[in-house]
Scaffold this active site. Structure first.
Site, PDB file in Angstrom:
ATOM      1  N   LYS A 111       4.423  -7.273  31.458  1.00 30.73           N
ATOM      2  CA  LYS A 111       5.089  -7.549  30.191  1.00 30.73           C
ATOM      3  C   LYS A 111       4.499  -8.235  28.839  1.00 30.73           C
ATOM      4  CE  LYS A 111       9.355  -5.567  31.572  1.00 30.73           C
ATOM      5  NZ  LYS A 111       9.069  -5.761  33.427  1.00 30.73           N
TER       6      LYS A 111
HETATM    7  C1  LIG Z   1       9.493  -4.657  33.209  1.00 35.92           C
HETATM    8  C2  LIG Z   1       8.697  -4.444  35.002  1.00 35.92           C
HETATM    9  C3  LIG Z   1       7.909  -3.371  35.945  1.00 35.92           C
HETATM   10  C4  LIG Z   1       8.953  -2.006  35.082  1.00 35.92           C
HETATM   11  O1  LIG Z   1       7.923  -1.166  34.410  1.00 35.92           O
HETATM   12  P1  LIG Z   1       8.239  -0.431  33.097  1.00 35.92           P
HETATM   13  O2  LIG Z   1       7.312  -0.416  32.043  1.00 35.92           O
HETATM   14  O3  LIG Z   1       9.672  -0.657  32.472  1.00 35.92           O
HETATM   15  O4  LIG Z   1       8.497   0.976  33.545  1.00 35.92           O
HETATM   16  C5  LIG Z   1       7.842  -3.757  36.725  1.00 35.92           C
HETATM   17  N1  LIG Z   1       7.505  -4.688  37.186  1.00 35.92           N
HETATM   18  C6  LIG Z   1       7.438  -5.771  36.667  1.00 35.92           C
HETATM   19  C7  LIG Z   1       7.125  -7.186  37.276  1.00 35.92           C
HETATM   20  C8  LIG Z   1       8.557  -5.549  35.672  1.00 35.92           C
HETATM   21  O5  LIG Z   1       8.472  -6.848  34.925  1.00 35.92           O
END
Ligand SMILES: *Cc1c(COP(=O)(O)O)cnc(C)c1O
Length: 463
Positions: A111
């Site tokens: 993120k």
């Molecule tokens: C948020 C997140 C996901 C999922 O990503 P999306 O864009 O919501 O599909 C997967 N793995 C981790 C570690 C995350 O923080």
């Protein structure tokens, strides 16, 4: 480049307006009016470029002339200067898959790739308009810390993040509460994650309060987040492509559909992608949708990959819009049906299209643990549980004719309990977590009470 809403009530707005609007004012999601393309020559040129250069090429196409080129480049450079790896998102070959490490940002989850960019973009755009913003949000872990690191110390922005007291992992809590910048307010509420989300919804529902305090969100539906994530699909391809025609597969551990939607856009732009594997844990509404055309809400169950414990994926509407042939009227009808019946169905033609766009696999807890263990035994590489969901799906759907790239969404040290359970080893901590227990903390404990929290925000908000 102009932007429009999936629901047809907003159109012709600039990139900056789309970023500041977040959710479209008609309740839909914002998309570019057309998806720009990449020529084979341009693709070929990416093979000798570094991450930031590729980011600049891709992002510019979606910004158009809305931000001067030099300013945009500066924003992009600063956004990736805090990554701990010189290649930003390095690609590594382990076993018969490639691992795209997206977790070298300040909070050790993918993120950061999007939220470092969005934080700098917000600061820039607010500065241009001489305005300010108070960001509010609730988190169950990853998003909150990445959002805090995205805007900490930024001018014209305060951020208030609610987390459920005692219910986020120790590392996740420390990542948030050890940020002591004056513009960051951690609120540990006496309640659960759903209470936090409800409170945020109620606060946003008070339109007068929202306007008075210039409240903003930093959730996964902001177009700039998807945009920043498109880049690493091109980057990963460019590290292994032999020429502009090399076709690769991607496996993406999926929750809110943001990450995999970025891959879908990359392919629409002209990136040669074979399979886009949508990997879910037991919370598999998306996987059921792809496999059988059944999009129906189930209850959320807790898994080893908590950042994917989601039922209604906030970015799904963007894909639906394209699946329905960019017909906003049909989309609005579908969203209305879903709101009342909690289920959607698709005809044979639509299902055929979905199968052309995605492959899928649901990976349960046992398989996740076994994948972590086997992968470690065979390659000495430690997978975090989210990444392991993607790797497990990749191993099942891998075909010999194309390289398979697995998106590694979190550093294993962030989910040390699951790693310990799977392989019996406490994963080594990266630099950013060393001594985190010893750092100063800043956090306010508060009741799960909307009025009390509004009062707190009102007395600490920028004005
Ligand atoms: C948020 C997140 C996901 C999922 O990503 P999306 O864009 O919501 O599909 C997967 N793995 C981790 C570690 C995350 O923080």
């Amino acid at each position: 480049m102009r932007y429009k809403s999936t629901r047809g009530g907003v159109s012709g707005i600039t990139f900056s307006d789309a970023v500041m609007m977040g959710l479209a004012t008609d309740g839909g999601l914002l998309l570019p009016e057309h998806i720009p393309t990449i020529s084979p020559q341009e693709l070929q040129s990416f093979r000798s470029m570094e991450y930031v250069e590729i980011a600049n090429k891709i992002i510019s196409k979606f910004v158009g002339d809305d931000i001067p080129g030099a300013d945009l480049q500066n924003i992009i450079e600063r956004s990736y200067s805090k990554f701990a790896h010189p290649q930003i998102t390095p690609l590594q070959h382990h076993g018969d898959v490639h691992i795209l490490e997206l977790f070298h940002g300040p909070t050790l989850a993918f993120k950061d790739v999007a939220l470092q960019f969005l934080g700098n973009l917000f600061e820039y755009l607010l500065g241009q308009h001489n305005s300010h913003m108070n960001i509010i949000g609730a988190t169950s872990g990853d998003t909150g810390s990445a959002a805090i690191y995205g805007v900490k110390g930024k001018k014209n922005i305060n951020i208030f993040i609610l987390h459920p007291y005692g219910r986020v992992s120790a590392v996740q809590e420390l990542q948030m509460t050890t940020v002591t910048d004056a513009n960051v307010f951690n609120l540990a509420i006496d309640g659960n994650f759903d209470d936090g989300q409800r409170i945020i919804k109620e606060i946003f529902g008070d339109l007068e309060f929202k306007q008075q305090h210039a409240l903003g969100a930093i959730n996964s539906i902001n177009w700039a987040r998807v945009l920043a994530q498109i880049v690493y699909y091109f980057y990963a391809w460019s590290r292994i492509a032999q020429d502009e025609a090399t076709c690769v597969d991607f496996s993406v551990p999926t929750g809110n559909f943001g990450d995999i939607f970025a891959g879908y856009v990359a392919r629409q732009m002209g990136l040669p992608v074979g399979q886009l594997v949508l990997a879910t844990n037991e919370n598999n509404i998306l996987s059921r949708f792809v496999a059988t055309g059944d999009y129906s809400i189930d209850t959320v169950v807790e898994t080893l990959s908590p950042s994917m414990d989601i039922q209604v994926a906030s970015n799904f509407e963007r894909y639906l819009y394209y699946l329905l042939g960019t017909d906003s009227t049909a989309l609005v009808k579908m969203m209305d049906t879903f709101a009342t019946e909690h289920v959607l169905t698709f005809d044979a033609t639509q299902q055929k299209q979905v199968h052309a766009d995605f492959s899928t696999m649901t990976i349960d807890t046992d398989v996740t643990l076994k994948t972590m263990k086997d992968f470690y035994t065979q390659t000495d590489y430690i997978l975090d549980p989210h990444t392991a969901v993607g790797v497990a799906a990749a191993q099942k759907l891998h075909c010999a004719s194309r390289p398979m790239i697995c998106l590694a969404t979190a550093h294993p040290a962030k989910f040390a309990d699951a790693v310990l359970r799977a392989i019996g080893i406490d994963p080594p901590r990266p630099e950013s977590l060393r001594d985190i227990e010893q750092r100063a903390k800043r956090c306010e404990r508060i009741g799960a009470d909307t009025d009390a929290i509004k009062e707190y925000i009102a007395s600490h908000a920028l004005s």
